[in-house]
Scaffold this active site. Structure first.
Site, PDB file in Angstrom:
ATOM      1  N   ASP A   1       0.293  -7.285   4.428  1.00  0.00           N
ATOM      2  CA  ASP A   1      -0.877  -7.419   5.441  1.00  0.00           C
ATOM      3  C   ASP A   1      -1.219  -8.987   5.539  1.00  0.00           C
ATOM      4  OD1 ASP A   1      -1.510  -4.401   5.476  1.00  0.00           O
ATOM      5  OD2 ASP A   1      -2.362  -4.677   3.594  1.00  0.00           O
TER       6      ASP A   1
ATOM      7  N   HIS B   1      -7.627   0.814   3.869  1.00  0.00           N
ATOM      8  CA  HIS B   1      -6.331   1.413   4.133  1.00  0.00           C
ATOM      9  C   HIS B   1      -5.614   0.671   5.246  1.00  0.00           C
ATOM     10  CE1 HIS B   1      -2.701   3.860   4.268  1.00  0.00           C
ATOM     11  NE2 HIS B   1      -3.531   5.093   4.788  1.00  0.00           N
TER      12      HIS B   1
ATOM     13  N   HIS C   1      -1.757  -5.965  -4.494  1.00  0.00           N
ATOM     14  CA  HIS C   1      -1.645  -4.796  -3.778  1.00  0.00           C
ATOM     15  C   HIS C   1      -2.091  -3.442  -4.782  1.00  0.00           C
ATOM     16  CE1 HIS C   1       0.295  -1.174  -1.802  1.00  0.00           C
ATOM     17  NE2 HIS C   1       0.001  -1.841  -0.475  1.00  0.00           N
TER      18      HIS C   1
END
Length: 437
Positions: A371, A273, A314
């Protein structure tokens, strides 16, 4: 005047092939996205539960806050596209939008900003909690403890049924968690804590608390401040993910908001996460050198190889991550501004270039996600990798508290209680120990 006939309720028919019985279940429609079959009366009508491990096909609530279309690469807050917010809004303006449903006017934003600014200091005794941790304690471990402990210091805003106390708690959490996060970073470095400054805006103040030292003046660089602002906006809320669902579930028990946000921080800590951007840098360490990229790309394509290319693709976005393009722009600006000569950052840029031109990744839409770029930016700014998830928590606090607030304002609030399919041993008698084999 004739009274209009209401539209017939849409239903979904469920049939038992063995008995021929049929049941009509209501179909609920939202503004966008798939329709939902309302199964709240399913057990009472059929004697059956549904089984949906990880809740990948279950809507746990109704919400007006965030909408995601993973196939089309869409992320909206209260109807506003995330790219527009990241380009034209500020983090506090986005916070107001998430909390209250509309963008603020000038007066509303000024008052909201003043409320947040005036709550950025934390109780002085909270500093003593930090002294109980080892210097090498992970900052997320510290955050889990101190955020939960906030409820011991702010008794005047814990009545969850009082709208004004809910508002004060929301503002306090948004204001104080950056201060607590900066203190965690300073504690790990053995540096003195830096108090908030009311003459700086939210993002500037956070960077100042993280990086300034008493011995010299800390100079804020506009591209760095802009990038940090965008990171905060882009991570502010992301619908019913693991940590948000955790906050809602904790809140459904009527726990105080500080405890609920602490539960969200705990859930966020997991590498699947909130730790994804940290995993990007750990992957780059594993690759080691630009010359090794082709080998690791081949390993990523091999399903029998456990190596994964972190920061690409993702779970939700099956086309592209709408936040990634914004983050890439800031990544380029920050690296140009700081002029850092870092082999790891050079490796990341080379990996991005090669992967974006590889047919395997293009065909499967495995593009760099938010990210990938945020990890590079945060490293360039000087944040240690163990702080990355903490920064995610700083940003996501407003999303958590907005979701909690929305749930508490729901008239039919009820404690969350998932069911299970029991697959253990059948009923059996107790056997005295002397008779056991």
């Amino acid at each position: 005047m004739t009274k209009e006939t209401p539209a017939p309720e849409k239903t979904f028919t469920l049939k038992n092939d063995q008995t021929g019985e049929e049941w009509q279940l209501p179909v609920v429609e939202g503004t966008y996205g798939p329709h939902c079959i309302d199964i709240r009366k399913l057990y009472g009508q059929t004697g059956h539960f549904t089984l949906d491990p990880s809740f990948t096909a279950t809507g746990s609530c109704k919400s007006k806050i965030t909408y995601i279309d993973g196939d089309e690469g869409v992320l909206m807050h209260r109807g506003y596209d995330i790219k527009e917010l990241a380009a034209d809004s500020t983090y506090l303006e986005t916070c107001y939008l998430l909390l209250y449903g509309e963008l603020p006017n000038k007066k509303e934003l000024k008052e909201f900003t003043a409320h947040i600014t005036n709550h950025t200091m934390v109780h002085e005794q909270i500093k003593s909690i930090y002294q109980g941790f080892r210097r090498d304690a992970h900052p997320m471990a510290i955050m889990c403890g101190v955020v939960g402990a906030m409820s011991a210091f702010y008794h005047d805003s814990l009545d969850i049924w009082d709208p004004e106390q809910r508002r004060i708690s929301a503002h306090r959490l948004i204001a104080k968690i950056p201060t607590l996060a900066a203190m965690a970073m300073k504690y790990s470095k053995g540096q003195p804590y830096v108090y908030p400054r009311n003459d700086l805006n939210y993002t500037e103040n956070f960077l100042h608390m993280c990086f300034s030292v008493p011995a010299e003046e800390y100079k804020l660089r506009p591209p760095v401040v802009k990038a940090m602002e965008r990171i905060l906006i882009l991570h502010a809320d992301h619908e019913q993910n693991a940590s948000t669902s955790t906050v809602r579930l904790a809140g459904s028990s009527l726990a105080n908001p500080m405890a609920c946000i602490a539960s969200g921080i705990t859930s966020l800590w997991g590498p699947s996460h909130g730790g994804a951007n940290q995993a990007v840098l750990e992957m780059l360490d594993q690759i080691g050198h630009k010359d090794n990229i082709p080998e690791f790309l081949e390993r990523a394509k091999d399903k029998s190889d456990p190596f994964k290319l972190m920061g690409f693709g993702h779970r939700v976005y099956k086309n592209f991550d709408p936040r990634a393009a914004v983050m890439k722009e800031s990544c380029d600006e920050v690296l140009a501004e700081l002029g850092i000569d870092d082999p790891q950052l050079e490796l990341a840029m080379e990996l991005e270039k090669i992967a974006l031109n590889d047919p395997y990744f293009i065909d499967r839409k495995l593009f760099p996600n938010v990210d990938f770029y945020s990890g590079i930016i945060l490293k360039a700014m000087g944040f240690p990798t163990e702080m990355f998830t903490v920064l995610f928590a700083v940003s996501r606090t407003v999303g958590w508290i907005s979701q909690w607030k929305e749930m508490m304002e729901e008239p039919s609030i009820k404690i969350g209680r998932p069911r299970q399919l029991y697959t253990g041993a059948p009923s059996r008698p107790y056997v005295p120990i002397e008779k056991r084999k």
